[in-house]
Scaffold this motif. Structure first.
Motif, PDB file in Angstrom:
ATOM      1  N   ARG A   1      91.666  29.349  41.953  1.00  0.00           N
ATOM      2  CA  ARG A   1      91.655  30.603  41.196  1.00  0.00           C
ATOM      3  C   ARG A   1      92.841  31.451  41.619  1.00  0.00           C
ATOM      4  N   PHE A   2      93.300  32.245  40.703  1.00  0.00           N
ATOM      5  CA  PHE A   2      94.294  33.265  41.010  1.00  0.00           C
ATOM      6  C   PHE A   2      93.775  34.569  40.422  1.00  0.00           C
ATOM      7  N   ARG A   3      93.325  35.417  41.343  1.00  0.00           N
ATOM      8  CA  ARG A   3      92.658  36.649  40.928  1.00  0.00           C
ATOM      9  C   ARG A   3      91.448  36.293  40.064  1.00  0.00           C
ATOM     10  N   ARG A   4      91.429  36.682  38.812  1.00  0.00           N
ATOM     11  CA  ARG A   4      90.244  36.412  37.998  1.00  0.00           C
ATOM     12  C   ARG A   4      90.407  35.188  37.091  1.00  0.00           C
ATOM     13  N   GLU A   5      91.528  34.509  37.205  1.00  0.00           N
ATOM     14  CA  GLU A   5      91.790  33.352  36.351  1.00  0.00           C
ATOM     15  C   GLU A   5      91.454  32.053  37.079  1.00  0.00           C
ATOM     16  N   VAL A   6      90.766  31.146  36.377  1.00  0.00           N
ATOM     17  CA  VAL A   6      90.455  29.822  36.906  1.00  0.00           C
ATOM     18  C   VAL A   6      91.589  28.878  36.531  1.00  0.00           C
ATOM     19  N   VAL A   7      92.121  28.181  37.526  1.00  0.00           N
ATOM     20  CA  VAL A   7      93.246  27.261  37.328  1.00  0.00           C
ATOM     21  C   VAL A   7      92.780  25.870  37.744  1.00  0.00           C
ATOM     22  N   ARG A   8      92.944  24.899  36.844  1.00  0.00           N
ATOM     23  CA  ARG A   8      92.545  23.525  37.124  1.00  0.00           C
ATOM     24  C   ARG A   8      93.748  22.605  36.939  1.00  0.00           C
ATOM     25  N   GLY A   9      93.673  21.437  37.569  1.00  0.00           N
ATOM     26  CA  GLY A   9      94.767  20.492  37.419  1.00  0.00           C
ATOM     27  C   GLY A   9      94.533  19.238  38.228  1.00  0.00           C
ATOM     28  N   ARG A  10      95.587  18.405  38.333  1.00  0.00           N
ATOM     29  CA  ARG A  10      95.486  17.141  39.056  1.00  0.00           C
ATOM     30  C   ARG A  10      96.713  16.941  39.931  1.00  0.00           C
ATOM     31  N   ILE A  11      96.465  16.400  41.114  1.00  0.00           N
ATOM     32  CA  ILE A  11      97.527  15.943  42.001  1.00  0.00           C
ATOM     33  C   ILE A  11      97.686  14.435  41.762  1.00  0.00           C
TER      34      ILE A  11
END
Length: 753
Positions: free
Chosen positions: A78-88
């Motif tokens: 998360r960054f502040r109130r935003e949900v961040v998703r992804g893949r390594i």
């Protein structure tokens, strides 16, 4: 056909007033058609989003590395109130599969981001987020690799990723299984569509009545030159058909405008691309056929009780006794369809379940429409006495309540549906935003989730903005080392344990029996031997005291525990030596707003998949609260639709009774008396409709809450606020028609042509 074409010609050649009437009908029908097209495009948008998500899902796991395999670890931050998703990602060879939306696999130290995430990194404070993956932004992800335009998604390359980090090896993308959607979300979507559909249809049927007075005067003139009653109805149908067809064109333009902005009203995970919003073919055909046909039928129904003579228009005033038995069938069938869902929604929510839910809700809400006329007639038949204004209003309703009921029924349906949705959202907010760990002493906790946490405490302590790091651990009570079943005991000092449950009081040496709603503790006889990190060597012996205080656990990433205990209670070392240490509680500097973001950066380097929990986090509750705000905004939009149609009904009723009103004014009836009679004619059906809406809406809310497994509770304050707002809107719309009433109370309204 000749009569229909004559109606078309008269409609488009009616001069300025005719074009004004056509424009009003086209705009009214167009607004409704635009909303219907958005609803018809929703299934296509959902299917397109799910198809892209399935295309980027990882395939079957393979054990052996090869030139065509890839290691991937899906992470969420998360960054502040935003949900961040992804893949390594780490390719095993030069033929490894490339994720959708990319033209190549990112190299180590490269980061590919979605456009929305790129804007977040480039925005205020985004430099802290850019440090999270220790990689440079090398490009953006194309739309075919994203669920929607606002999704925060990334791919980052790595040359150190291994299966020990939780990564899995696979050889292809695009093997995603069927989507699993929460039952509450499904219910909200289905009921929301139903609530939007019915008032919009009511608005469309009202829009075709714009300017009916001038149309009837025109038809009387046609009767004067020789047309019979059948021909006049065909001419009226042709007249209405033009407005409906123009409304379809306006609705198409409204839809094209709405689909560019509708995504901004939805959460990022559900926002569609404008190109995704394409009406389902069969639904588009139905709308294109039903709207013109329905407009003609509404016109013919409106003329059913109108006698068009060569010298004027006469309305029939026959009072019909309404029957009750058939009006109970729609809500009864609706309840029968919803009854099997009272035990809960099935695990696999398919098309049949959605159809059952939609049909049951539609029929139950239809009960409001069909029961309201009978209830109003049964009530006004028993009313009498009172002042002159009261008697005028009641007598009018006794003679003909159809117009007043038609104006109120759309509002009643909307209120019933909104009450049901608000009840479901309120229960969701209460369930997700309930008891949370306090955030005064510690603000976050990181759990190892089975990973090796060696060095985590030192790394977190050295993170800028971190003031203190404390640890918690766990062990098992078992009868002996060979017993595989044990009771988990969460261990920490009193300040640490208070982050796992609300303790009545705590001193070193205390222990607590822990419970969690929805969790069944199957360990009935945990024994008295306490095992820590070494499963074969008992750490201590603990006899669980009788009458141990019972506490309720907070929601936690650590999972449920059977007991909470301080080190002294177990007679182990205060530094928790010998325990499984899995929790690192963090106290942050309140003067540093980015302290938690730096903690996330540290954990992204240590263990990207490790769960980090914020204490006092209301994000999920805020999402449902945001959904409730969206529902309230939709409610306002619906009320504007219905208010506009109600204003049309009020003005049409006043114009129909202009001669009678002028006669009453000529005999000396005061304006205040006539105004009161108009208000009574609206207030009585509105009161009955709102009471019926509260009853049906509450019943539907109870059914939906039971279907989603939520406790059946009612927020009567919210219901009262909604009902009061609607009542005020009804009175305001009625008041807006009073200036027309005053204009009709003149001598010239007594003249005949």
């Amino acid at each position: 056909m000749t009569s229909l074409l004559l109606g078309v010609r008269l409609s488009v050649a009616g001069g300025r007033s005719g074009w004004l009437r056509l424009a009003l009908i086209a705009v009214g029908v167009g607004l409704g058609v635009g909303m219907l097209l958005v609803l018809a495009a929703t299934p296509t948008a959902v299917a397109a989003r799910e198809e892209r998500r399935n295309d980027r899902a990882t395939g079957a796991v393979v054990e052996q590395a090869g030139p065509g395999t890839l290691l991937a670890l899906t992470v969420e931050t998360r960054f502040r109130r935003e949900v961040v998703r992804g893949r390594i990602l780490r390719p095993d060879g030069d033929r490894a599969p490339v994720p959708p939306g990319l033209d190549r696999i990112p190299a180590a130290g490269e980061l590919f981001v979605s456009p929305a995430l790129a804007g977040l990194i480039a925005g205020p404070g985004g430099s802290v987020l850019a440090e999270r993956w220790s990689a440079r932004v090398a490009g953006t992800i194309a739309p075919d690799g994203l669920s929607g335009p606002d999704e925060m998604w990334f791919y980052v390359g790595s040359d150190t990723l291994t299966t020990e980090d939780g990564a899995e090896r696979f050889a292809a993308f695009g093997a995603g299984g069927p989507p699993t959607t929460d039952a509450t979300i499904v219910v909200l979507a289905v009921i929301g569509a139903v609530i939007l559909l019915m008032p919009v249809l009511a608005f469309v049927t009202t829009a075709v009545r714009f300017g009916s007075e001038s149309r009837e005067r025109q038809l009387a003139a046609i009767r004067l030159v020789g047309a019979d009653s059948r021909m006049t109805r065909l001419i009226a149908s042709g007249d209405t058909l033009v407005g409906a067809l123009l409304g379809l064109a306006v609705g198409g333009a409204v839809f094209l405008g709405l689909r560019r902005v509708v995504g901004g009203l939805l959460p990022a995970d559900f926002s569609p691309y404008p190109s995704d919003l394409r009406p389902v073919s069969i639904l588009l055909v139905v709308i294109l056929a039903i709207v013109p046909a329905g407009a003609v039928l509404v016109t013919l129904a409106a003329l059913r009780r109108v006698v068009i003579e060569p010298l004027g228009v006469v309305r029939q005033g026959v009072t019909r006794r309404r029957r009750l038995w058939w009006r109970l069938i729609p809500p009864g069938v609706g309840l029968a369809l919803l009854y099997p869902l009272l035990g809960g929604m099935p695990d696999e929510i398919g098309d049949a379940t959605r159809a059952q839910l939609a049909a049951g809700a539609i029929l139950l809400l239809t009960g409001v429409v069909v029961l309201l006329p009978w209830l109003v007639q049964a009530l006004v038949r028993r009313l009498g006495g009172g002042g002159v204004g009261w008697q005028l209003g009641i007598r009018r309703l006794q003679m003909d309540s159809d117009s007043a009921v038609r104006a109120v029924s759309g509002i009643a349906v909307s209120v019933a549906g909104i009450i049901a949705v608000q009840g479901l959202l309120g229960a969701s907010i209460a369930a997700t935003g309930g008891s949370q760990p306090p955030a005064e002493r510690f603000q976050a906790v990181v759990h190892t989730n089975g990973a090796d946490g060696t060095g985590w405490a030192a790394a977190l302590t050295g993170t800028p903005g971190v003031v203190e790091v404390r640890t918690s651990g766990y062990g098992y009570l078992r009868a002996d080392a060979r017993d595989p079943i044990g009771a988990l005991v969460r261990v920490g000092d009193c300040e640490v344990l208070r982050q796992y449950a609300a303790l009545p009081s705590c001193t070193d040496g205390d222990g607590f029996r822990a419970v969690m709603p929805g969790w069944d503790d199957t360990v009935t006889n945990p024994g008295s031997t306490f095992f820590g990190a070494d499963d074969d060597a008992p750490l201590s012996r603990w006899t669980v005291p009788a009458g141990l205080p019972e506490v309720t656990l907070y929601p936690s990433e650590a999972g449920p525990s059977s007991y909470l205990a301080t080190p002294a209670a177990l007679k182990i070392r205060p530094d928790l030596g010998g325990l499984n240490t899995d929790g690192y509680l963090i106290r942050l500097d309140p003067a540093d707003p980015d302290a938690i973001e730096r903690v996330r950066n540290t954990m992204a380097r240590l263990a990207p998949a490790a769960p980090l929990q914020l204490f006092g986090d209301q994000r999920i509750g805020d999402q449902f609260a945001g959904a409730r705000q969206v529902a309230q905004a939709c409610a306002v939009l619906l009320l504007l639709f219905i208010g506009a149609s109600m204003l049309v009904n009020v003005t049409e009723q006043l114009r129909e009774r202009r001669r009678m009103l002028a006669v009453l004014a000529a005999f000396g009836t005061r304006r205040r008396t006539l105004s009161a009679s108009v208000l009574y004619q609206v207030a009585i059906p509105a009161s009955v409709g709102l009471l019926l809406a509260v009853g049906v809406g509450s019943a539907l809310s109870a059914v939906l809450l039971a279907a989603t497994g939520a406790p059946v509770t009612f927020d009567w304050a919210a219901v009262a606020a909604m009902t009061g707002t609607v009542a005020a809107m009804i009175m305001a719309v009625t008041g807006a028609g009073l200036p027309l009433l005053f204009r009709l109370l003149t001598v010239r309204e007594l003249r005949s042509e």
